[in-house]
Design a protein around this motif. Structure first.
Motif, PDB file in Angstrom:
ATOM      1  N   MET A   1       0.840  -1.188   0.000  1.00 27.11           N
ATOM      2  CA  MET A   1       0.000   0.000   0.000  1.00 27.11           C
ATOM      3  C   MET A   1       0.880   1.244   0.000  1.00 27.11           C
ATOM      4  O   MET A   1       1.954   1.268   0.582  1.00 27.11           O
ATOM      5  CB  MET A   1      -0.933  -0.007   1.211  1.00 27.11           C
ATOM      6  CG  MET A   1      -1.862   1.179   1.251  1.00 27.11           C
ATOM      7  SD  MET A   1      -3.031   1.151   2.596  1.00 27.11           S
ATOM      8  CE  MET A   1      -4.456   0.598   1.687  1.00 27.11           C
ATOM      9  N   ASN A   2       0.396   2.275  -0.609  1.00 30.68           N
ATOM     10  CA  ASN A   2       1.076   3.552  -0.692  1.00 30.68           C
ATOM     11  C   ASN A   2       1.268   4.134   0.714  1.00 30.68           C
ATOM     12  O   ASN A   2       0.307   4.291   1.468  1.00 30.68           O
ATOM     13  CB  ASN A   2       0.222   4.479  -1.559  1.00 30.68           C
ATOM     14  CG  ASN A   2       0.821   5.845  -1.756  1.00 30.68           C
ATOM     15  OD1 ASN A   2       1.425   6.415  -0.855  1.00 30.68           O
ATOM     16  ND2 ASN A   2       0.638   6.379  -2.940  1.00 30.68           N
ATOM     17  N   MET A   3       2.504   4.474   1.050  1.00 29.99           N
ATOM     18  CA  MET A   3       2.807   4.968   2.401  1.00 29.99           C
ATOM     19  C   MET A   3       2.141   6.317   2.686  1.00 29.99           C
ATOM     20  O   MET A   3       1.793   6.610   3.826  1.00 29.99           O
ATOM     21  CB  MET A   3       4.320   5.067   2.620  1.00 29.99           C
ATOM     22  CG  MET A   3       4.996   3.708   2.718  1.00 29.99           C
ATOM     23  SD  MET A   3       4.200   2.607   3.926  1.00 29.99           S
ATOM     24  CE  MET A   3       4.532   3.445   5.444  1.00 29.99           C
ATOM     25  N   LYS A   4       1.961   7.138   1.663  1.00 31.11           N
ATOM     26  CA  LYS A   4       1.273   8.426   1.874  1.00 31.11           C
ATOM     27  C   LYS A   4      -0.178   8.183   2.292  1.00 31.11           C
ATOM     28  O   LYS A   4      -0.688   8.861   3.194  1.00 31.11           O
ATOM     29  CB  LYS A   4       1.345   9.270   0.609  1.00 31.11           C
ATOM     30  CG  LYS A   4       0.736  10.638   0.773  1.00 31.11           C
ATOM     31  CD  LYS A   4       0.971  11.490  -0.446  1.00 31.11           C
ATOM     32  CE  LYS A   4       0.176  12.748  -0.389  1.00 31.11           C
ATOM     33  NZ  LYS A   4       0.744  13.880   0.163  1.00 31.11           N
ATOM     34  N   VAL A   6      -1.346   5.464   3.800  1.00 31.53           N
ATOM     35  CA  VAL A   6      -1.289   4.907   5.158  1.00 31.53           C
ATOM     36  C   VAL A   6      -1.080   6.021   6.178  1.00 31.53           C
ATOM     37  O   VAL A   6      -1.761   6.074   7.197  1.00 31.53           O
ATOM     38  CB  VAL A   6      -0.179   3.836   5.272  1.00 31.53           C
ATOM     39  CG1 VAL A   6       0.049   3.419   6.719  1.00 31.53           C
ATOM     40  CG2 VAL A   6      -0.507   2.634   4.399  1.00 31.53           C
ATOM     41  N   ARG A   7      -0.169   6.919   5.887  1.00 28.74           N
ATOM     42  CA  ARG A   7       0.130   8.023   6.815  1.00 28.74           C
ATOM     43  C   ARG A   7      -1.094   8.932   6.980  1.00 28.74           C
ATOM     44  O   ARG A   7      -1.440   9.322   8.093  1.00 28.74           O
ATOM     45  CB  ARG A   7       1.345   8.806   6.314  1.00 28.74           C
ATOM     46  CG  ARG A   7       1.886   9.806   7.281  1.00 28.74           C
ATOM     47  CD  ARG A   7       3.241  10.409   6.885  1.00 28.74           C
ATOM     48  NE  ARG A   7       3.366  10.769   5.480  1.00 28.74           N
ATOM     49  CZ  ARG A   7       4.069  10.080   4.571  1.00 28.74           C
ATOM     50  NH1 ARG A   7       4.726   9.000   4.928  1.00 28.74           N
ATOM     51  NH2 ARG A   7       4.135  10.482   3.315  1.00 28.74           N
ATOM     52  N   THR A   8      -1.769   9.229   5.880  1.00 27.54           N
ATOM     53  CA  THR A   8      -2.976  10.062   5.944  1.00 27.54           C
ATOM     54  C   THR A   8      -4.051   9.387   6.787  1.00 27.54           C
ATOM     55  O   THR A   8      -4.678  10.019   7.647  1.00 27.54           O
ATOM     56  CB  THR A   8      -3.509  10.356   4.524  1.00 27.54           C
ATOM     57  OG1 THR A   8      -2.505  11.074   3.797  1.00 27.54           O
ATOM     58  CG2 THR A   8      -4.794  11.159   4.567  1.00 27.54           C
ATOM     59  N   GLN A   9      -4.257   8.098   6.560  1.00 28.75           N
ATOM     60  CA  GLN A   9      -5.262   7.365   7.327  1.00 28.75           C
ATOM     61  C   GLN A   9      -4.906   7.341   8.811  1.00 28.75           C
ATOM     62  O   GLN A   9      -5.782   7.507   9.663  1.00 28.75           O
ATOM     63  CB  GLN A   9      -5.418   5.949   6.777  1.00 28.75           C
ATOM     64  CG  GLN A   9      -6.084   5.928   5.423  1.00 28.75           C
ATOM     65  CD  GLN A   9      -6.134   4.555   4.793  1.00 28.75           C
ATOM     66  OE1 GLN A   9      -5.460   3.624   5.228  1.00 28.75           O
ATOM     67  NE2 GLN A   9      -6.932   4.426   3.745  1.00 28.75           N
ATOM     68  N   TYR A  45     -12.118  12.425   2.248  1.00 29.76           N
ATOM     69  CA  TYR A  45     -13.131  11.713   1.458  1.00 29.76           C
ATOM     70  C   TYR A  45     -12.527  10.783   0.410  1.00 29.76           C
ATOM     71  O   TYR A  45     -13.212   9.895  -0.079  1.00 29.76           O
ATOM     72  CB  TYR A  45     -14.108  12.710   0.828  1.00 29.76           C
ATOM     73  CG  TYR A  45     -15.057  13.274   1.858  1.00 29.76           C
ATOM     74  CD1 TYR A  45     -16.006  12.457   2.472  1.00 29.76           C
ATOM     75  CD2 TYR A  45     -14.996  14.601   2.248  1.00 29.76           C
ATOM     76  CE1 TYR A  45     -16.871  12.954   3.440  1.00 29.76           C
ATOM     77  CE2 TYR A  45     -15.864  15.114   3.209  1.00 29.76           C
ATOM     78  CZ  TYR A  45     -16.793  14.275   3.794  1.00 29.76           C
ATOM     79  OH  TYR A  45     -17.651  14.764   4.752  1.00 29.76           O
ATOM     80  N   ARG A  46     -11.272  10.960   0.106  1.00 30.55           N
ATOM     81  CA  ARG A  46     -10.576  10.014  -0.776  1.00 30.55           C
ATOM     82  C   ARG A  46     -10.356   8.680  -0.040  1.00 30.55           C
ATOM     83  O   ARG A  46     -10.271   7.626  -0.655  1.00 30.55           O
ATOM     84  CB  ARG A  46      -9.241  10.601  -1.209  1.00 30.55           C
ATOM     85  CG  ARG A  46      -8.579   9.862  -2.337  1.00 30.55           C
ATOM     86  CD  ARG A  46      -7.290  10.529  -2.797  1.00 30.55           C
ATOM     87  NE  ARG A  46      -7.577  11.853  -3.345  1.00 30.55           N
ATOM     88  CZ  ARG A  46      -6.901  12.961  -3.046  1.00 30.55           C
ATOM     89  NH1 ARG A  46      -5.891  12.929  -2.205  1.00 30.55           N
ATOM     90  NH2 ARG A  46      -7.220  14.123  -3.576  1.00 30.55           N
ATOM     91  N   ASN A  47     -10.272   8.751   1.280  1.00 34.75           N
ATOM     92  CA  ASN A  47      -9.990   7.572   2.098  1.00 34.75           C
ATOM     93  C   ASN A  47     -11.219   7.011   2.813  1.00 34.75           C
ATOM     94  O   ASN A  47     -11.264   5.815   3.114  1.00 34.75           O
ATOM     95  CB  ASN A  47      -8.920   7.903   3.143  1.00 34.75           C
ATOM     96  CG  ASN A  47      -7.564   8.088   2.518  1.00 34.75           C
ATOM     97  OD1 ASN A  47      -6.887   7.116   2.240  1.00 34.75           O
ATOM     98  ND2 ASN A  47      -7.174   9.330   2.264  1.00 34.75           N
ATOM     99  N   TYR A  48     -12.190   7.867   3.117  1.00 33.63           N
ATOM    100  CA  TYR A  48     -13.345   7.455   3.918  1.00 33.63           C
ATOM    101  C   TYR A  48     -14.623   8.082   3.382  1.00 33.63           C
ATOM    102  O   TYR A  48     -14.597   9.195   2.863  1.00 33.63           O
ATOM    103  CB  TYR A  48     -13.170   7.884   5.384  1.00 33.63           C
ATOM    104  CG  TYR A  48     -11.919   7.358   6.028  1.00 33.63           C
ATOM    105  CD1 TYR A  48     -11.850   6.045   6.467  1.00 33.63           C
ATOM    106  CD2 TYR A  48     -10.811   8.168   6.200  1.00 33.63           C
ATOM    107  CE1 TYR A  48     -10.697   5.554   7.056  1.00 33.63           C
ATOM    108  CE2 TYR A  48      -9.658   7.682   6.795  1.00 33.63           C
ATOM    109  CZ  TYR A  48      -9.600   6.374   7.218  1.00 33.63           C
ATOM    110  OH  TYR A  48      -8.468   5.889   7.801  1.00 33.63           O
TER     111      TYR A  48
END
Length: 95
Positions: A1-4, A6-9, A45-48
């Protein structure tokens, strides 16, 4: 998974949990979460879909880590599984 991602989440999750220590869940807005997490609403909203999905994804991830841990250690007995579960639960509380 993209670390950016993961960090944002992680920032969003940590912000929500931090806000929960100060006020009821129903009173927490997406704007407060994003402000505290230092992320844009677009990133949120890109993540959730909503704040409920933050909790749902966090719990799903924690559950998967728990199952992976049981499988990794090849725990068969209920006693072993409960021991790992209790240790795992204690680690989550530290978050």
């Amino acid at each position: 998974m993209n670390m950016k991602i993961v960090r944002t989440q992680q920032q969003i999750e940590q912000s929500l949990f931090s806000l929960l220590q100060k006020k009821p869940y129903a009173e927490i807005s997406i704007a407060e979460i994003t402000r505290k997490a230092d992320v844009s609403r677009t990133s949120f909203y890109r993540n959730y879909e909503n704040k409920d999905s933050v909790l749902a994804q966090f719990l799903a991830n924690q559950y998967q880590k728990f199952i992976d841990d049981i499988n990794k250690h090849k725990l068969k007995s209920l006693t072993e599984q409960l021991t790992v579960y209790l240790i795992f639960s204690k680690r989550i509380q530290v978050l």
